[in-house]
Design a protein around this motif. Structure first.
Motif, PDB file in Angstrom:
ATOM      1  N   ARG A   1      -2.401 -16.593 -11.962  1.00  0.00           N
ATOM      2  CA  ARG A   1      -2.549 -15.196 -12.380  1.00  0.00           C
ATOM      3  C   ARG A   1      -3.106 -14.330 -11.253  1.00  0.00           C
ATOM      4  O   ARG A   1      -2.677 -13.191 -11.063  1.00  0.00           O
ATOM      5  CB  ARG A   1      -3.473 -15.100 -13.588  1.00  0.00           C
ATOM      6  CG  ARG A   1      -3.577 -13.711 -14.190  1.00  0.00           C
ATOM      7  CD  ARG A   1      -4.519 -13.696 -15.384  1.00  0.00           C
ATOM      8  NE  ARG A   1      -5.912 -13.960 -14.998  1.00  0.00           N
ATOM      9  CZ  ARG A   1      -6.621 -14.984 -15.458  1.00  0.00           C
ATOM     10  NH1 ARG A   1      -6.106 -15.854 -16.291  1.00  0.00           N
ATOM     11  NH2 ARG A   1      -7.871 -15.149 -15.073  1.00  0.00           N
ATOM     12  N   SER A   2      -4.040 -14.845 -10.492  1.00  0.00           N
ATOM     13  CA  SER A   2      -4.677 -14.097  -9.403  1.00  0.00           C
ATOM     14  C   SER A   2      -4.991 -15.091  -8.292  1.00  0.00           C
ATOM     15  O   SER A   2      -5.973 -15.835  -8.365  1.00  0.00           O
ATOM     16  CB  SER A   2      -5.951 -13.404  -9.896  1.00  0.00           C
ATOM     17  OG  SER A   2      -6.625 -12.764  -8.823  1.00  0.00           O
ATOM     18  N   LEU A   3      -4.143 -15.121  -7.285  1.00  0.00           N
ATOM     19  CA  LEU A   3      -4.237 -16.120  -6.227  1.00  0.00           C
ATOM     20  C   LEU A   3      -5.581 -16.056  -5.511  1.00  0.00           C
ATOM     21  O   LEU A   3      -6.041 -14.966  -5.120  1.00  0.00           O
ATOM     22  CB  LEU A   3      -3.094 -15.925  -5.233  1.00  0.00           C
ATOM     23  CG  LEU A   3      -2.950 -16.985  -4.140  1.00  0.00           C
ATOM     24  CD1 LEU A   3      -2.531 -18.321  -4.736  1.00  0.00           C
ATOM     25  CD2 LEU A   3      -1.939 -16.524  -3.089  1.00  0.00           C
ATOM     26  N   GLN A   4      -6.186 -17.227  -5.334  1.00  0.00           N
ATOM     27  CA  GLN A   4      -7.456 -17.338  -4.620  1.00  0.00           C
ATOM     28  C   GLN A   4      -7.259 -18.163  -3.345  1.00  0.00           C
ATOM     29  O   GLN A   4      -6.340 -18.989  -3.275  1.00  0.00           O
ATOM     30  CB  GLN A   4      -8.504 -17.989  -5.512  1.00  0.00           C
ATOM     31  CG  GLN A   4      -8.798 -17.215  -6.777  1.00  0.00           C
ATOM     32  CD  GLN A   4      -9.276 -15.801  -6.492  1.00  0.00           C
ATOM     33  OE1 GLN A   4     -10.261 -15.596  -5.773  1.00  0.00           O
ATOM     34  NE2 GLN A   4      -8.564 -14.810  -7.033  1.00  0.00           N
ATOM     35  N   PRO A   5      -8.113 -17.988  -2.350  1.00  0.00           N
ATOM     36  CA  PRO A   5      -7.950 -18.745  -1.094  1.00  0.00           C
ATOM     37  C   PRO A   5      -7.944 -20.259  -1.305  1.00  0.00           C
ATOM     38  O   PRO A   5      -7.227 -20.973  -0.594  1.00  0.00           O
ATOM     39  CB  PRO A   5      -9.172 -18.306  -0.276  1.00  0.00           C
ATOM     40  CG  PRO A   5      -9.517 -16.952  -0.806  1.00  0.00           C
ATOM     41  CD  PRO A   5      -9.202 -16.997  -2.263  1.00  0.00           C
ATOM     42  N   GLU A   6      -8.680 -20.731  -2.294  1.00  0.00           N
ATOM     43  CA  GLU A   6      -8.734 -22.182  -2.531  1.00  0.00           C
ATOM     44  C   GLU A   6      -7.477 -22.725  -3.210  1.00  0.00           C
ATOM     45  O   GLU A   6      -7.357 -23.944  -3.407  1.00  0.00           O
ATOM     46  CB  GLU A   6      -9.963 -22.541  -3.369  1.00  0.00           C
ATOM     47  CG  GLU A   6     -10.035 -21.893  -4.740  1.00  0.00           C
ATOM     48  CD  GLU A   6     -10.818 -20.594  -4.733  1.00  0.00           C
ATOM     49  OE1 GLU A   6     -10.813 -19.886  -3.690  1.00  0.00           O
ATOM     50  OE2 GLU A   6     -11.433 -20.283  -5.781  1.00  0.00           O
ATOM     51  N   ASP A   7      -6.549 -21.842  -3.551  1.00  0.00           N
ATOM     52  CA  ASP A   7      -5.299 -22.273  -4.188  1.00  0.00           C
ATOM     53  C   ASP A   7      -4.231 -22.654  -3.164  1.00  0.00           C
ATOM     54  O   ASP A   7      -3.120 -23.054  -3.544  1.00  0.00           O
ATOM     55  CB  ASP A   7      -4.740 -21.181  -5.099  1.00  0.00           C
ATOM     56  CG  ASP A   7      -5.702 -20.805  -6.215  1.00  0.00           C
ATOM     57  OD1 ASP A   7      -5.611 -19.670  -6.717  1.00  0.00           O
ATOM     58  OD2 ASP A   7      -6.552 -21.648  -6.578  1.00  0.00           O
ATOM     59  N   ILE A   8      -4.548 -22.536  -1.892  1.00  0.00           N
ATOM     60  CA  ILE A   8      -3.598 -22.949  -0.861  1.00  0.00           C
ATOM     61  C   ILE A   8      -3.334 -24.432  -0.999  1.00  0.00           C
ATOM     62  O   ILE A   8      -4.239 -25.272  -0.880  1.00  0.00           O
ATOM     63  CB  ILE A   8      -4.151 -22.622   0.537  1.00  0.00           C
ATOM     64  CG1 ILE A   8      -4.385 -21.118   0.675  1.00  0.00           C
ATOM     65  CG2 ILE A   8      -3.210 -23.132   1.636  1.00  0.00           C
ATOM     66  CD1 ILE A   8      -3.234 -20.277   0.225  1.00  0.00           C
ATOM     67  N   ALA A   9      -2.058 -24.756  -1.263  1.00  0.00           N
ATOM     68  CA  ALA A   9      -1.701 -26.135  -1.585  1.00  0.00           C
ATOM     69  C   ALA A   9      -0.196 -26.198  -1.782  1.00  0.00           C
ATOM     70  O   ALA A   9       0.498 -25.181  -1.760  1.00  0.00           O
ATOM     71  CB  ALA A   9      -2.412 -26.594  -2.862  1.00  0.00           C
TER      72      ALA A   9
END
Lengths: 122, 107
Positions: free
Chosen positions: B76-84
């Motif tokens: 819903r709201s991309l966060q830096p820790e979602d890099i994958a």
């Protein structure tokens, strides 16, 4: 806390053999199916094999059938993957996973170990 | 074997953006579909099971839906820790098969 610790990965020549182990803790091991998946360098995930909690039901991907053998020792909380006739296409990181249920079919792994690296090269 | 197609293969988005990944099965798999997240050098982590069931401890910005043989995964709201890299996987029949993955980067 669930823990899965894979070991046994190594550099092996084409045609060689290797046995991977996955030591489990933190859950009732004999009550759950276990699975191996692998990942070639820079590639996606491939399901390799699964074994039921009792060890009586075993399934393999066609790519490893006849060459790989999965087994488990419920007294040692360990699952194994014996890999024979290895080819370069078997190179990758091998992860063991704990399934949600006991029988592999219509089930999935919800927890994975950190993996062990297998390199097949001359 | 059931084939899983996944798109896009990669995407770049800004922090706060909505990100959508689609996965299509080659035949009916019901809702027997998972979404996994894999960060570089790490093992896969299960985010969503049964197409839309969020695993315990997984942030609510992740969600999944199903429509026939089409499945959608949304951040819903991309966060830096979602890099994958994100993978879908069917478990309706053996062998369990994965989609080819979607690599998510920050723009």
């Amino acid at each position: 806390e669930i823990q899965l610790l894979e070991s046994g990965g190594d550099l092996v020549q084409p045609g060689g053999s290797l046995r991977l182990s996955c030591a489990a803790s933190g859950f009732a091991f004999k009550s759950y199916a276990m699975t191996w998946v692998r990942q070639a360098p820079g590639k996606g995930l491939e399901w390799v094999s699964g074994i039921s909690g009792s060890g009586s039901r075993i399934h393999y991907a066609d790519s490893v059938k006849g060459r790989f053998t999965i087994s488990r020792d419920n007294s040692k909380n360990t699952v194994y993957l014996q890999m024979d006739s290895l080819g370069v296409e078997d190179t990758g990181v091998y992860y063991c996973g704990k399934d949600m249920g006991m029988i592999v079919v219509k089930d999935y792994s919800h927890f994975w170990g950190q993996g062990t690296r297998v390199t097949v090269s001359s | 074997d059931i084939q899983m197609t996944q798109s896009p293969s990669s995407l770049s988005a800004s922090v706060g953006d909505r990100v959508t990944i689609t996965c299509q099965a080659s035949q009916d798999i019901g809702i027997f579909l998972n979404w996994y997240q894999q960060k570089p050098g790490k093992s896969p982590q299960l985010l969503i099971s049964d197409a839309s069931n969020l695993e315990a401890g997984v942030p609510s910005r992740f969600s999944g839906t199903a429509s026939g043989t089409d499945f959608t995964f949304t951040i819903r709201s991309l966060q830096p820790e979602d890099i994958a890299t994100y993978y879908c996987q069917q478990y309706d029949s053996l062998p369990r098969t994965f989609g080819p993955g979607t690599k998510v980067n920050i723009k």
